[in-house]
Design a protein around this motif. Sequence first.
Motif, PDB file in Angstrom:
ATOM      1  N   LEU A 111       0.820  -1.205   0.000  1.00 36.02           N
ATOM      2  CA  LEU A 111       0.000   0.000   0.000  1.00 36.02           C
ATOM      3  C   LEU A 111       0.862   1.265   0.000  1.00 36.02           C
ATOM      4  CD1 LEU A 111      -2.612  -1.292   2.568  1.00 36.02           C
ATOM      5  CD2 LEU A 111      -3.069  -0.811   0.160  1.00 36.02           C
ATOM      6  N   ILE A 112       1.979   1.210   0.714  1.00 34.01           N
ATOM      7  CA  ILE A 112       2.886   2.353   0.735  1.00 34.01           C
ATOM      8  C   ILE A 112       3.597   2.494  -0.611  1.00 34.01           C
ATOM      9  CG2 ILE A 112       5.045   3.200   1.769  1.00 34.01           C
ATOM     10  CD1 ILE A 112       3.955   2.195   4.456  1.00 34.01           C
ATOM     11  N   ASP A 113       3.889   1.374  -1.268  1.00 35.03           N
ATOM     12  CA  ASP A 113       4.471   1.430  -2.615  1.00 35.03           C
ATOM     13  C   ASP A 113       3.526   2.133  -3.587  1.00 35.03           C
ATOM     14  OD1 ASP A 113       6.743   0.158  -1.774  1.00 35.03           O
ATOM     15  OD2 ASP A 113       6.159  -1.826  -2.504  1.00 35.03           O
ATOM     16  N   TYR A 114       2.216   1.939  -3.388  1.00 28.09           N
ATOM     17  CA  TYR A 114       1.232   2.640  -4.215  1.00 28.09           C
ATOM     18  C   TYR A 114       1.365   4.148  -4.035  1.00 28.09           C
ATOM     19  CZ  TYR A 114      -3.244   4.563  -5.706  1.00 28.09           C
ATOM     20  OH  TYR A 114      -4.209   5.343  -6.297  1.00 28.09           O
ATOM     21  N   ALA A 115       1.620   4.577  -2.795  1.00 28.20           N
ATOM     22  CA  ALA A 115       1.802   6.006  -2.527  1.00 28.20           C
ATOM     23  C   ALA A 115       2.982   6.551  -3.329  1.00 28.20           C
ATOM     24  CB  ALA A 115       2.019   6.228  -1.032  1.00 28.20           C
ATOM     25  N   SER A 116       4.053   5.771  -3.415  1.00 32.08           N
ATOM     26  CA  SER A 116       5.205   6.180  -4.224  1.00 32.08           C
ATOM     27  C   SER A 116       4.838   6.216  -5.694  1.00 32.08           C
ATOM     28  CB  SER A 116       6.371   5.210  -3.991  1.00 32.08           C
ATOM     29  OG  SER A 116       6.825   5.268  -2.663  1.00 32.08           O
ATOM     30  N   PHE A 117       4.050   5.243  -6.127  1.00 33.98           N
ATOM     31  CA  PHE A 117       3.648   5.136  -7.528  1.00 33.98           C
ATOM     32  C   PHE A 117       2.878   6.371  -7.989  1.00 33.98           C
ATOM     33  CE2 PHE A 117       0.481   3.792 -10.721  1.00 33.98           C
ATOM     34  CZ  PHE A 117       1.307   3.264 -11.698  1.00 33.98           C
ATOM     35  N   VAL A 118       2.017   6.917  -7.112  1.00 34.46           N
ATOM     36  CA  VAL A 118       1.191   8.075  -7.497  1.00 34.46           C
ATOM     37  C   VAL A 118       1.811   9.403  -7.051  1.00 34.46           C
ATOM     38  CG1 VAL A 118      -0.942   6.734  -7.476  1.00 34.46           C
ATOM     39  CG2 VAL A 118      -0.222   7.901  -5.383  1.00 34.46           C
ATOM     40  N   ASN A 119       3.034   9.343  -6.477  1.00 28.71           N
ATOM     41  CA  ASN A 119       3.746  10.569  -6.070  1.00 28.71           C
ATOM     42  C   ASN A 119       2.917  11.443  -5.135  1.00 28.71           C
ATOM     43  OD1 ASN A 119       6.320  10.410  -7.327  1.00 28.71           O
ATOM     44  ND2 ASN A 119       5.360  10.798  -9.294  1.00 28.71           N
ATOM     45  N   CYS A 120       2.323  10.824  -4.112  1.00 30.39           N
ATOM     46  CA  CYS A 120       1.470  11.598  -3.203  1.00 30.39           C
ATOM     47  C   CYS A 120       2.331  12.496  -2.305  1.00 30.39           C
ATOM     48  CB  CYS A 120       0.588  10.678  -2.375  1.00 30.39           C
ATOM     49  SG  CYS A 120       1.449   9.833  -1.055  1.00 30.39           S
TER      50      CYS A 120
ATOM     51  N   ARG B 153      10.122   0.017   3.912  1.00 30.31           N
ATOM     52  CA  ARG B 153      11.042   0.880   3.178  1.00 30.31           C
ATOM     53  C   ARG B 153      10.542   2.318   3.244  1.00 30.31           C
ATOM     54  NH1 ARG B 153      10.351  -3.497  -0.217  1.00 30.31           N
ATOM     55  NH2 ARG B 153       8.819  -2.370  -1.480  1.00 30.31           N
ATOM     56  N   LYS B 154      11.488   3.251   3.194  1.00 33.59           N
ATOM     57  CA  LYS B 154      11.132   4.661   3.220  1.00 33.59           C
ATOM     58  C   LYS B 154      10.346   5.016   1.957  1.00 33.59           C
ATOM     59  CE  LYS B 154      14.288   7.393   4.712  1.00 33.59           C
ATOM     60  NZ  LYS B 154      15.523   8.214   4.804  1.00 33.59           N
ATOM     61  N   PRO B 155       9.165   5.623   2.101  1.00 37.36           N
ATOM     62  CA  PRO B 155       8.389   5.990   0.902  1.00 37.36           C
ATOM     63  C   PRO B 155       9.013   7.192   0.193  1.00 37.36           C
ATOM     64  CG  PRO B 155       7.264   6.727   2.889  1.00 37.36           C
ATOM     65  CD  PRO B 155       8.463   5.958   3.353  1.00 37.36           C
ATOM     66  N   VAL B 156       9.237   7.058  -1.106  1.00 36.07           N
ATOM     67  CA  VAL B 156       9.846   8.148  -1.877  1.00 36.07           C
ATOM     68  C   VAL B 156       9.066   8.369  -3.173  1.00 36.07           C
ATOM     69  CG1 VAL B 156      12.178   7.822  -0.968  1.00 36.07           C
ATOM     70  CG2 VAL B 156      11.451   6.547  -2.985  1.00 36.07           C
ATOM     71  N   ARG B 157       9.143   9.581  -3.696  1.00 30.71           N
ATOM     72  CA  ARG B 157       8.534   9.912  -4.979  1.00 30.71           C
ATOM     73  C   ARG B 157       9.461   9.511  -6.117  1.00 30.71           C
ATOM     74  NH1 ARG B 157       8.121  14.349  -1.687  1.00 30.71           N
ATOM     75  NH2 ARG B 157       6.056  14.717  -0.787  1.00 30.71           N
ATOM     76  N   SER B 158       8.989   9.706  -7.325  1.00 31.39           N
ATOM     77  CA  SER B 158       9.777   9.316  -8.491  1.00 31.39           C
ATOM     78  C   SER B 158      11.088  10.091  -8.598  1.00 31.39           C
ATOM     79  CB  SER B 158       8.954   9.506  -9.769  1.00 31.39           C
ATOM     80  OG  SER B 158       8.513  10.850  -9.876  1.00 31.39           O
ATOM     81  N   ASP B 159      11.129  11.304  -8.004  1.00 32.56           N
ATOM     82  CA  ASP B 159      12.366  12.098  -8.054  1.00 32.56           C
ATOM     83  C   ASP B 159      13.302  11.809  -6.887  1.00 32.56           C
ATOM     84  OD1 ASP B 159      11.040  13.246  -5.947  1.00 32.56           O
ATOM     85  OD2 ASP B 159      10.945  15.273  -6.796  1.00 32.56           O
ATOM     86  N   GLY B 160      12.942  10.816  -6.045  1.00 31.67           N
ATOM     87  CA  GLY B 160      13.799  10.418  -4.934  1.00 31.67           C
ATOM     88  C   GLY B 160      13.539  11.147  -3.632  1.00 31.67           C
ATOM     89  N   THR B 161      12.665  12.154  -3.617  1.00 30.18           N
ATOM     90  CA  THR B 161      12.363  12.872  -2.379  1.00 30.18           C
ATOM     91  C   THR B 161      11.444  12.033  -1.488  1.00 30.18           C
ATOM     92  OG1 THR B 161      10.500  14.007  -3.451  1.00 30.18           O
ATOM     93  CG2 THR B 161      12.627  15.145  -3.423  1.00 30.18           C
TER      94      THR B 161
END
Length: 327
Positions: A104-113, A128-136
């Motif tokens: 579920l947290i990977d989904y958050a990364s997938f949609v860049n929330c 794992r630490k949730p990150v956006r597509s730009d690594g933030t």
Amino acid sequence: MKSDRSSPRKRIFLALLFAAIMFLVAGIILFFSNILPRLNGQGAIFESTGNERKHHILVVGQADNSAFLNQVFEGARSLSVHFNSVVELRAPSLQAENMSLQTLIDYASFVNCDGIIAYVNPHVEALRKPVRSDGTEIPMITIGHYVPEIPQISFIGNNYSSLGWQIGIESESMARDSDKTFIVISGKSTNPNYGNMVNNLVTYYKSKGIGTYEILDKAEEENEARIIDAIKDPALRKTSIVCLTEEDSLRVMRIVSSVPAAHKAKVLGFGENETLEIYLKKGLLTKLVSLDPVKIGRTAMYEFFEYRSRGYANNYISAEIRVRKGK
């Protein structure tokens, strides 16, 4: 001149490889755009306002806590206009649809929330630490159970000292009407937090002249055996059982719902589990103490945007409680 027979084979191989890759990509898109949105079972999740919102907040958790998370979601969504945000819930409503918190947290990364409110169960695996597509990093606030290893900016949960006193207030009438009151805290009395809870509960009982209590802080099996003996004991016409953890609440309710003569036992449970909700609705559970989910959702939203503006958040926030009576 010989014809090149390998050329058609190569074309077939490449075509099959291309088809396999496209099938895999389609499967991933289907998972995130179709299966996950159905997990909530509430139909449309995004608010239909006609205006594009600037921020995207996700509320995530597993099936055991879906009813609680629905109300956390409602609390967070009540401030969505104030914070120019869309709030989305991702919580399976059925055990058959359950999946790991990490998925579920990977989904958050997938949609860049922009932020995550995550319900953490007591035996959660490392996340794992949730990150956006730009690594933030995506800031995450946790609720439910505090696990220090999880990458979180804040936890909203129990104030153990005040909770012990409050449970004393809520169980006072049960304890007065009983020949014996059992305080169940299996194997956790050495934990400083739970130790404070027990001490404050006992202090409240003593201040009200209630002395007929017994603390069950041994192993689960020993505590269960003691409760069964007490329920079957003809000398104890009425008993009360006060549970200080969700796990003990579930174990005690399994005993009360299956052991003959258990009707003479009144139970105060603690927790947000779906099964406890069922016991409460059936009237098998006398009272259920839990944290107030709507206020937790609202508090989490304020904390997120405090973090965005100032770069820091309160590490630990005490949540308010709610008390409900069984039918």
